[in-house]
Scaffold this active site. Structure first.
Site, PDB file in Angstrom:
ATOM      1  N   GLU A  71      -8.992  14.136  15.104  1.00 55.37           N
ATOM      2  CA  GLU A  71      -8.551  14.389  13.723  1.00 55.37           C
ATOM      3  C   GLU A  71      -9.356  15.565  13.168  1.00 55.37           C
ATOM      4  OE1 GLU A  71      -8.033  11.386  10.789  1.00 55.37           O
ATOM      5  OE2 GLU A  71      -6.791  10.098  12.066  1.00 55.37           O
ATOM      6  N   HIS A 128       0.806  -1.214   0.000  1.00 53.87           N
ATOM      7  CA  HIS A 128       0.000   0.000   0.000  1.00 53.87           C
ATOM      8  C   HIS A 128       0.843   1.270   0.000  1.00 53.87           C
ATOM      9  CE1 HIS A 128      -3.410  -2.428  -0.073  1.00 53.87           C
ATOM     10  NE2 HIS A 128      -4.262  -1.497   0.298  1.00 53.87           N
ATOM     11  N   ASP A 168      -5.413   5.105   9.988  1.00 53.55           N
ATOM     12  CA  ASP A 168      -6.840   5.234   9.681  1.00 53.55           C
ATOM     13  C   ASP A 168      -7.378   3.995   8.976  1.00 53.55           C
ATOM     14  OD1 ASP A 168      -6.785   7.745  10.713  1.00 53.55           O
ATOM     15  OD2 ASP A 168      -6.613   8.761   8.785  1.00 53.55           O
TER      16      ASP A 168
END
Ligand code: FAD
Length: 551
Positions: A297, A125, A186
Site C-alpha cells: 500500500e 459502515h 484495511d
C-alpha cells in the site's frame, strides 16, 4: 406459422416487450432526491401509502424465528459517514434465512400497495446512507449468526459464514485452524455482506484480487424472496451480479470464502519518497513480481512536522541517527508501506528476501522503518486507531470520504495536480494510494473499474471536526472532493468511484457506462420491484407496476 406456434411467438414477444418495458421503466425513474447532501436532517418523503399502523400490523403478523422492532430504530437511521439520518419504519432481527425470505415475499406480495423498501444492514459502515431504508425495513444482518462459522480443511480450504459475520470474527476463528482468508479490507469490523457488495480492497488485492474474487459460493435471498445458492458453476449470473452489486440483487445470507495457511508474524515496513514518479515506479515494480511482498500500500503525507519521530512508537528506524536528521516539514512525501508474512522458523529467509526486495527500490535511505507484529495485530491495525479516536470523541463525526480508482496511464497527472495544488495539507485523515493488478481480477462481477490492467486506488479519508472552520470543516472537505472530481472530468481522466455515490440516475448511468443495460436487466431479473438497497439511489421502488407474479 401454425396457430400454436403463432400463440407461443406472440406470448414470447409479449414477455419480451414486458421485459424491455420494465427495464426502461426501472432505468428511467429518476434517482431519489430525498437523500441530498443535507447533514443529519431527516426529510420525510415517500412514506408508505395507507395507514402506517396497518403496515405495522401486516409486518407484525409475520411468523418469524427472530423479531421485528418498530421502536428503537434510530441506530439504523444513520451510518459511519454520519451525514444522513433517515429512520426506517422497522428493523428485522432475523434468526434464520427463512425470516429474511418471508419478509421479502411479504413485501413483494404487498406490491404497489406499499412503498416499503428493504436494506440489509451489515455493520452500517457505509458513508452516504447506502445501508438506510427511509420508512422501510432494515434487516440487521448481524443477528443472522447461525449456523456457526464452519471451516473445511483440505486442498482448497474454505470457511462458510453468515452474510452478517464480521471479518474480525472470521479471522479469529480461522486462525484456530491455522488458516486465514486471503484478501482483506484495511479495517475488519465490517461484515461479509457489506464488503462483498462493494469489492473489499486492501494491500493484498494486487496478488489475490479483492475479496469478491475469493468467494466460492453464496446463498442469496433475492428481491423476490427466493433462496438461491449460487457459485461460478451454479446460477452463475446471480453469483456475479451480487458480487460488487451494491446490494441491488439479493441479500447475502451465507458466503463460502477461500482460505490459505495463516502466517504467525508480519514484517511491516515503511519508507519515504519525495518524488512521486520514483514512488509509483517502485510500487508498480513490486506488484509486478512473482516473489514479492504480501501486502503493498502507500499514502501521501503533506506538510507534516516530526513525522519520523511519530513513527517511533510503533516502528524502529534502520539507522536511528540518520532518521533523526530527516525533516518532513513543508514537504509532500509519499510513504510506501509493505509487509511480508512469515512463521518464526522462516525468519532468516524472510529477512533475506525482504532485504533483496528493498535493495531494488529507490526510497530515501534514512527513512527505512520496520517492525514485527503478530498477523492478527497487523490486520486489525485500524481498530487500534479507532479506539484512540473514540476516546477523543473523533470517531462518530462526519466522514466525507472519497475513494477513486484511477487508470495507471493518468496517475501522474492526477498526483501532480491533486497532491500539489488541490490539497495543501493532510486534512484530518489519511490519503491512501496504491496500485492493483486488475489483470488478475475476475471481470464478471458487478464491480465497475477503469479499463486498464493496472489501477490505483486513491482514498481520501478525512474526519470532519464538528463546529470547526477551515480545513477540517465538512463543507470545506466536500468542496475539496468536488474539486478533485471536477479536475478529473476537465482533464478527461477516466476515474471510477469506489463505494460509489451519485445524486442522479444520469450519473449512475455514466458510472456504469456500457454495463448499465446489463445492470438494469439483472435488477429486473432478481429484484423487479426495486425493493432492495434503496439507499444506493440507483432505482426507485416500482409502485405503479404489476407485482411480479402477474407478469
Ligand atoms: P453496510 O454499510 O451495512 O452496507 C453496505 C451496503 O451493502 C448497503 O447498500 C447494504 O444494504 C448492503 N449490504 C449489507 N449487507 C448485505 C448483505 N448481507 N447482502 C446484500 N447487501 C448487503 N472498503 C474496502 O474495500 N477496503 C478498505 O480497506 C476499507 N476500509 C474501511 C475502513 C473503515 C474505517 C470504514 C468505515 C470502511 C472501510 N471500507 C473499506 C468500506 C467498507 O468496505 C464499506 O463501507 C462496506 O460497505 C462496509 O461494510 P458494512 O458491513 O458496514 O456494510
Amino acid at each position: 406459422m401454425g396457430l400454436v406456434s403463432s400463440l407461443r411467438f406472440r406470448r414470447r414477444n409479449n414477455k419480451t416487450f414486458l421485459r424491455i418495458f420494465m427495464i426502461l421503466v426501472l432505468s428511467c425513474i429518476p434517482g431519489r432526491t430525498n437523500l441530498c447532501s443535507n447533514h443529519s436532517v431527516s426529510t420525510p418523503i415517500d412514506l408508505p401509502p395507507g395507514n402506517p399502523s396497518d403496515i405495522r400490523s401486516l409486518l407484525d403478523s409475520l411468523d418469524l424465528e427472530g423479531y421485528i422492532s418498530f421502536d428503537d430504530v434510530h441506530n439504523a437511521a444513520k451510518d459511519f459517514g454520519n451525514r444522513y439520518q433517515l429512520p426506517p419504519l422497522a428493523i428485522l432481527h432475523p434468526r434464520s434465512v427463512s425470516d429474511i425470505s418471508s419478509m421479502m415475499k411479504h413485501i413483494v406480495h404487498l406490491g404497489s400497495t406499499s412503498n416499503l423498501t428493504v436494506a440489509a444492514r451489515g455493520h452500517g459502515h457505509s458513508l452516504q446512507g447506502q445501508a438506510l431504508a427511509h420508512q422501510g425495513v432494515v434487516i440487521n444482518m448481524e443477528s443472522l449468526r447461525s449456523p456457526d462459522i464452519k471451516i473445511y480443511k483440505g486442498q482448497q480450504p474454505y470457511v462458510d459464514v453468515s452474510g452478517g459475520e464480521l471479518w474480525i470474527n472470521i479471522l479469529r476463528e480461522t486462525l484456530k485452524s491455522g488458516l486465514s482468508p486471503k484478501s482483506w479490507t484495511d479495517y475488519l469490523h465490517l461484515t461479509v455482506g457489506g464488503t462483498l457488495s462493494n469489492a473489499g480492497i486492501s494491500g493484498q488485492a494486487f496478488k489475490h484480487g479483492p475479496q469478491i474474487n475469493n468467494v466460492y459460493q453464496l446463498e442469496i435471498v433475492t428481491g423476490k424472496g427466493e433462496v438461491v445458492t449460487c457459485s461460478e458453476k451454479r446460477n452463475s449470473e446471480l453469483f456475479y451480479s451480487v458480487l460488487g452489486g451494491l446490494g441491488q440483487f439479493g441479500i447475502i445470507t451465507r458466503a463460502r470464502i477461500a482460505l490459505r495457511p495463516a502466517p504467525h508474524m508480519v514484517k511491516w515496513i515503511r519508507v519515504l519518497y519525495s518524488d512521486f514518479s520514483a514512488f509509483s515506479r517502485d510500487q508498480e515494480h513490486l506488484i509486478s513480481k512473482e516473489n514479492t511482498f504480501d501486502y503493498v500500500e502507500g499514502f501521501v503525507i503533506i506538510n507534516r512536522t516530526d513525522l519520523l519521530n511519530n513513527w517511533r512508537s510503533s516502528f524502529s528506524p534502520n539507522d536511528s541517527t540518520q532518521a533523526s536528521q530527516f525533516k518532513s516539514d513543508g514537504k509532500t512525501l509519499y510513504c510506501l508501506e509493505v509487509a511480508k508474512y512469515f512463521i518464526p522458523e522462516e525468519a532468516n529467509s524472510m529477512n533475506q528476501e525482504t532485504e533483496k526486495l528493498l535493495s531494488e527500490l529507490n526510497y530515501i535511505p534514512s527513512t527505512l522503518f520496520s517492525s514485527e507484529v503478530p498477523y492478527i495485530e497487523f490486520l486489525d491495525r485500524v481498530h487500534i486507531a479507532e479506539r484512540k479516536l473514540r476516546a477523543k470523541g473523533l470517531w462518530e463525526v462526519p466522514h466525507p470520504w472519497l475513494n477513486l480508482l484511477i487508470p495507471k496511464s493518468r496517475i501522474f497527472d492526477f498526483a501532480t495536480e491533486v497532491f500539489n495544488n488541490i490539497l495543501t495539507s493532510n486534512s484530518n485523515g489519511p490519503i491512501l494510494i496504491y496500485p492493483v493488478n486488475q489483470s488478475k481480477w475476475n471481470k464478471r462481477t458487478s464491480l465497475i473499474t477503469p479499463n486498464e490492467d493496472i489501477l490505483y486506488l486513491v482514498a481520501f479519508l478525512p474526519s470532519a471536526v464538528p463546529n470547526s472552520s477551515g480545513k477540517n470543516d465538512l463543507e470545506y472537505l466536500l468542496k475539496q472532493n468536488q474539486r478533485v472530481l471536477s479536475f478529473c472530468a476537465a482533464e478527461n481522466i477516466n476515474v471510477k468511484q469506489y463505494l460509489p455515490h451519485y445524486e442522479t440516475q444520469t450519473e449512475w448511468k455514466s458510472h456504469f457506462g456500457d454495463r448499465w443495460e446489463t445492470f438494469a436487466k439483472r435488477k429486473y431479473a432478481y429484484d423487479p420491484l426495486a425493493i432492495l438497497a434503496p439507499g444506493q439511489r440507483i432505482f426507485q421502488k416500482a409502485t405503479h407496476l404489476s407485482p411480479i407474479q402477474l407478469l
